[in-house]
Write a protein that holds these residues in place. Sequence first.
Motif, PDB file in Angstrom:
ATOM      1  N   ARG A  53      11.528  13.183   5.814  1.00 36.03           N
ATOM      2  CA  ARG A  53      11.997  12.123   6.710  1.00 36.03           C
ATOM      3  C   ARG A  53      10.977  11.002   6.882  1.00 36.03           C
ATOM      4  NH1 ARG A  53      14.922  15.630  11.528  1.00 36.03           N
ATOM      5  NH2 ARG A  53      16.352  16.742  10.163  1.00 36.03           N
ATOM      6  N   LEU A  54       9.759  11.204   6.404  1.00 39.31           N
ATOM      7  CA  LEU A  54       8.726  10.169   6.518  1.00 39.31           C
ATOM      8  C   LEU A  54       8.475   9.441   5.201  1.00 39.31           C
ATOM      9  CD1 LEU A  54       6.155  11.970   8.837  1.00 39.31           C
ATOM     10  CD2 LEU A  54       8.027  10.426   9.461  1.00 39.31           C
ATOM     11  N   ILE A  55       9.165   9.865   4.132  1.00 40.14           N
ATOM     12  CA  ILE A  55       9.057   9.193   2.834  1.00 40.14           C
ATOM     13  C   ILE A  55       9.649   7.787   2.964  1.00 40.14           C
ATOM     14  CG2 ILE A  55       9.950   9.171   0.461  1.00 40.14           C
ATOM     15  CD1 ILE A  55       8.150  11.406   0.470  1.00 40.14           C
ATOM     16  N   ARG A  56       8.980   6.812   2.405  1.00 42.23           N
ATOM     17  CA  ARG A  56       9.460   5.430   2.406  1.00 42.23           C
ATOM     18  C   ARG A  56       9.652   4.989   0.957  1.00 42.23           C
ATOM     19  NH1 ARG A  56      11.613   4.901   6.948  1.00 42.23           N
ATOM     20  NH2 ARG A  56      11.610   7.097   6.575  1.00 42.23           N
ATOM     21  N   GLU A  57      10.510   4.030   0.754  1.00 40.62           N
ATOM     22  CA  GLU A  57      10.768   3.521  -0.595  1.00 40.62           C
ATOM     23  C   GLU A  57       9.729   2.490  -1.017  1.00 40.62           C
ATOM     24  OE1 GLU A  57      12.999   4.777  -2.697  1.00 40.62           O
ATOM     25  OE2 GLU A  57      13.482   6.203  -1.113  1.00 40.62           O
ATOM     26  N   GLU A  58       9.203   1.735  -0.067  1.00 41.30           N
ATOM     27  CA  GLU A  58       8.268   0.652  -0.375  1.00 41.30           C
ATOM     28  C   GLU A  58       6.945   0.920   0.325  1.00 41.30           C
ATOM     29  OE1 GLU A  58       8.779  -2.017  -2.375  1.00 41.30           O
ATOM     30  OE2 GLU A  58      10.784  -1.305  -2.891  1.00 41.30           O
ATOM     31  N   ILE A  59       5.890   1.092  -0.434  1.00 43.73           N
ATOM     32  CA  ILE A  59       4.547   1.288   0.106  1.00 43.73           C
ATOM     33  C   ILE A  59       3.684   0.110  -0.347  1.00 43.73           C
ATOM     34  CG2 ILE A  59       2.496   2.774   0.128  1.00 43.73           C
ATOM     35  CD1 ILE A  59       4.898   4.130   1.427  1.00 43.73           C
ATOM     36  N   PRO A  60       3.132  -0.658   0.588  1.00 42.90           N
ATOM     37  CA  PRO A  60       2.247  -1.753   0.167  1.00 42.90           C
ATOM     38  C   PRO A  60       0.975  -1.186  -0.456  1.00 42.90           C
ATOM     39  CG  PRO A  60       2.279  -1.549   2.571  1.00 42.90           C
ATOM     40  CD  PRO A  60       3.272  -0.563   2.030  1.00 42.90           C
ATOM     41  N   VAL A  61       0.624  -1.679  -1.626  1.00 40.07           N
ATOM     42  CA  VAL A  61      -0.561  -1.171  -2.314  1.00 40.07           C
ATOM     43  C   VAL A  61      -1.497  -2.313  -2.677  1.00 40.07           C
ATOM     44  CG1 VAL A  61       0.539   0.917  -3.222  1.00 40.07           C
ATOM     45  CG2 VAL A  61       0.616  -1.186  -4.553  1.00 40.07           C
ATOM     46  N   GLU A  62      -2.769  -1.959  -2.761  1.00 40.27           N
ATOM     47  CA  GLU A  62      -3.818  -2.874  -3.179  1.00 40.27           C
ATOM     48  C   GLU A  62      -4.475  -2.278  -4.421  1.00 40.27           C
ATOM     49  OE1 GLU A  62      -5.865  -4.817   0.427  1.00 40.27           O
ATOM     50  OE2 GLU A  62      -5.271  -2.828   1.114  1.00 40.27           O
ATOM     51  N   PRO A  63      -5.292  -3.052  -5.123  1.00 44.07           N
ATOM     52  CA  PRO A  63      -5.890  -2.553  -6.364  1.00 44.07           C
ATOM     53  C   PRO A  63      -6.695  -1.259  -6.202  1.00 44.07           C
ATOM     54  CG  PRO A  63      -6.147  -4.925  -6.229  1.00 44.07           C
ATOM     55  CD  PRO A  63      -5.575  -4.479  -4.910  1.00 44.07           C
ATOM     56  N   HIS A  64      -7.314  -1.055  -5.040  1.00 50.03           N
ATOM     57  CA  HIS A  64      -8.131   0.149  -4.859  1.00 50.03           C
ATOM     58  C   HIS A  64      -7.311   1.390  -4.510  1.00 50.03           C
ATOM     59  CE1 HIS A  64      -7.821  -1.445  -0.711  1.00 50.03           C
ATOM     60  NE2 HIS A  64      -7.733  -0.169  -0.398  1.00 50.03           N
ATOM     61  N   ASP A  65      -6.022   1.234  -4.239  1.00 48.68           N
ATOM     62  CA  ASP A  65      -5.174   2.373  -3.869  1.00 48.68           C
ATOM     63  C   ASP A  65      -4.847   3.198  -5.110  1.00 48.68           C
ATOM     64  OD1 ASP A  65      -5.011   1.715  -1.133  1.00 48.68           O
ATOM     65  OD2 ASP A  65      -3.420   0.268  -1.543  1.00 48.68           O
ATOM     66  N   CYS A  66      -5.078   4.499  -5.019  1.00 54.54           N
ATOM     67  CA  CYS A  66      -4.866   5.400  -6.156  1.00 54.54           C
ATOM     68  C   CYS A  66      -3.628   6.257  -5.918  1.00 54.54           C
ATOM     69  CB  CYS A  66      -6.088   6.309  -6.338  1.00 54.54           C
ATOM     70  SG  CYS A  66      -7.605   5.430  -6.681  1.00 54.54           S
ATOM     71  N   PRO A  67      -2.630   6.191  -6.806  1.00 60.30           N
ATOM     72  CA  PRO A  67      -1.463   7.056  -6.644  1.00 60.30           C
ATOM     73  C   PRO A  67      -1.805   8.511  -6.981  1.00 60.30           C
ATOM     74  CG  PRO A  67      -1.292   5.822  -8.678  1.00 60.30           C
ATOM     75  CD  PRO A  67      -2.535   5.336  -7.989  1.00 60.30           C
ATOM     76  N   VAL A  68      -0.969   9.407  -6.468  1.00 57.92           N
ATOM     77  CA  VAL A  68      -1.118  10.844  -6.690  1.00 57.92           C
ATOM     78  C   VAL A  68       0.101  11.294  -7.505  1.00 57.92           C
ATOM     79  CG1 VAL A  68      -1.258  13.087  -5.525  1.00 57.92           C
ATOM     80  CG2 VAL A  68      -2.423  11.099  -4.557  1.00 57.92           C
ATOM     81  N   PRO A  69      -0.084  12.104  -8.561  1.00 56.33           N
ATOM     82  CA  PRO A  69       1.036  12.411  -9.454  1.00 56.33           C
ATOM     83  C   PRO A  69       2.157  13.235  -8.827  1.00 56.33           C
ATOM     84  CG  PRO A  69      -0.932  13.634 -10.103  1.00 56.33           C
ATOM     85  CD  PRO A  69      -1.344  12.675  -9.035  1.00 56.33           C
ATOM     86  N   TRP A  70       1.826  14.090  -7.862  1.00 53.56           N
ATOM     87  CA  TRP A  70       2.855  14.943  -7.263  1.00 53.56           C
ATOM     88  C   TRP A  70       2.985  14.673  -5.775  1.00 53.56           C
ATOM     89  CZ3 TRP A  70      -0.094  19.225 -10.064  1.00 53.56           C
ATOM     90  CH2 TRP A  70       0.446  19.445 -11.341  1.00 53.56           C
ATOM     91  N   VAL A  71       4.234  14.693  -5.297  1.00 53.62           N
ATOM     92  CA  VAL A  71       4.548  14.591  -3.873  1.00 53.62           C
ATOM     93  C   VAL A  71       5.391  15.814  -3.525  1.00 53.62           C
ATOM     94  CG1 VAL A  71       5.793  13.288  -2.099  1.00 53.62           C
ATOM     95  CG2 VAL A  71       4.487  12.069  -3.880  1.00 53.62           C
ATOM     96  N   LEU A  72       4.959  16.541  -2.507  1.00 48.14           N
ATOM     97  CA  LEU A  72       5.664  17.756  -2.102  1.00 48.14           C
ATOM     98  C   LEU A  72       6.223  17.573  -0.695  1.00 48.14           C
ATOM     99  CD1 LEU A  72       6.340  20.696  -2.923  1.00 48.14           C
ATOM    100  CD2 LEU A  72       4.229  21.375  -1.775  1.00 48.14           C
TER     101      LEU A  72
END
Length: 195
Positions: A161-180
């Motif tokens: 219920r806290l998942i969002r479709e749009e996350i503002p990101v900057e160049p230093h933000d690192c994505p994570v391959p898995w979301v549980l």
Amino acid sequence: MTKQEEKQRLRRVVRGLEERLSPRYLELSGQAIAARLLAMPEYQAAGTVFCFAGAGREVDTRPILENALARRKTLCLPLCTSPGQMELRQVTALEQLVPGAFGIPAPPADSPLIQIDDVDFAILPCVTCDRSGRRLGRGGGFYDRFLSHYRGGSVLLCRERLIREEIPVEPHDCPVPWVLTERGLYEDGVPARLG
């Protein structure tokens, strides 16, 4: 609006949503997330696990921490040492945790230091994220610094219920391959193991 302003706005929105979640949903979703995490082959195969101590309305990670210790994995948690900086410190019992920065349970400062390259699997928190692993944290930069140097497997824990479709990101933000979430695992935005 700058990216920083967008992030602050989204943090406020998600915290408002989180405050309205029922205690029952928090409990059941937390239990389901922990159970799914413990069933992940990547977690089961890991010798050294890095995990946060869930505090407040975050996912309760105690079942994960207890399981890691019971299975004799090397367990390390974050110790905040200065603004934006954390060290990975080993614990051998949850009773060792003490109130740390922001009141979050943390290892004592004299506990053994674990090198980032020794971590096999990392379990990370977020305020919110999207299913592709773009995360929004509390704004301290602790986990972005960790992720910029870490090369092992990692998963974000987030309630559905806290998942969002749009996350503002900057160049230093690192994505994570898995979301549980309590519904299942997403890998690079695609349902990997749901149901």
